[in-house]
Design an enzyme around this catalytic site. Structure first.
Site, PDB file in Angstrom:
ATOM      1  N   CYS A 240       0.827  -1.177  -0.118  1.00 39.12           N
ATOM      2  CA  CYS A 240      -0.126   0.071  -0.130  1.00 39.12           C
ATOM      3  C   CYS A 240       1.011   1.165   0.031  1.00 39.12           C
ATOM      4  O   CYS A 240       1.830   1.290   0.683  1.00 39.12           O
ATOM      5  CB  CYS A 240      -0.923   0.104   1.205  1.00 39.12           C
ATOM      6  SG  CYS A 240      -2.060   1.336   1.227  1.00 39.12           S
TER       7      CYS A 240
ATOM      8  N   GLU B 204      -8.654  -1.063  -2.357  1.00 36.98           N
ATOM      9  CA  GLU B 204      -8.917   0.261  -2.518  1.00 36.98           C
ATOM     10  C   GLU B 204     -10.206   0.518  -1.623  1.00 36.98           C
ATOM     11  O   GLU B 204     -10.337   1.733  -0.889  1.00 36.98           O
ATOM     12  CB  GLU B 204      -9.130   0.506  -3.940  1.00 36.98           C
ATOM     13  CG  GLU B 204      -7.687   0.445  -4.589  1.00 36.98           C
ATOM     14  CD  GLU B 204      -6.379   1.057  -4.092  1.00 36.98           C
ATOM     15  OE1 GLU B 204      -6.733   2.035  -3.376  1.00 36.98           O
ATOM     16  OE2 GLU B 204      -5.242   0.432  -4.010  1.00 36.98           O
TER      17      GLU B 204
HETATM   18 NI    NI Z   1      -3.535   0.925  -0.063  1.00 35.55          NI
END
Ligand code: NI
Length: 177
Positions: free
Chosen positions: A100, A143
């Site tokens: 991420c 997401e």
């Molecule tokens: Ni992320």
């Protein structure tokens, strides 16, 4: 070309539930999407959620093609997804070493639903409705978690499979790129 600063884990704005978007096809929305696109490309991200640049709106973008951070995965078309709803299909799980942009330099093994249907809107307010699997399904779930203030480390069930990329590279069970 505008590269926004990506918030990092620990910033409370990443743990906030984002607001739905009601205004489509506005210049402000188009500008936000351009900024997100530039910021994601600059960081070689597979996806980016608006809260990651400090905008508490239910908007994510994702795309996957020849990405050095994720070699050997199937391409995903560039998608702008607003006010998404995810429906899990079946009980099959898919585990991946996720990363991420808000947790730089780290990866963790997360199991998610392998098959999903997702619906929402694009920037013009047109319907998006897809049934997907594989990496595409994983990136959408990752997401969309951001929109509910959830980062992937809280989805990890085995913390022995979480760490810095440099250390993980030495492991047998870590995919070698
Ligand atoms: Ni992320």
């Amino acid at each position: 070309m505008t590269i926004k600063q990506i918030l990092r884990i620990g910033d409370p704005r990443l743990n906030t539930v984002a607001e739905p978007i009601s205004d489509f096809d506005s210049s402000a929305l188009h500008q936000l999407i351009e900024d997100m696109r530039d910021t994601m490309a600059d960081a070689n991200g597979a996806g980016l959620a608006a809260p990651q640049i400090g905008i508490s709106k239910r908007l994510v973008i994702f795309a996957m093609q020849d990405n050095p951070r994720y070699p050997n995965v199937d391409p995903v078309p560039e998608t702008i997804l607003i006010n998404p709803i995810i429906e899990e299909i079946g009980s099959q799980k898919l585990g991946m070493w996720e990363g991420c942009l808000s947790v730089p330099g780290m990866r963790g093994y997360v199991e998610r639903c392998a098959n999903i249907r997702y619906r929402g809107f694009d920037q013009f307010g047109s319907d998006v409705d897809r049934t997907v699997d594989g990496f595409h399904a994983v990136v959408v779930q990752h997401e969309c978690d951001h929109l509910d203030g959830i980062l992937y480390p809280s989805r990890i069930t085995d913390y022995s499979r979480f760490g810095f990329e440099a250390e993980l590279e030495a492991r047998q069970d870590y995919p070698q790129s």
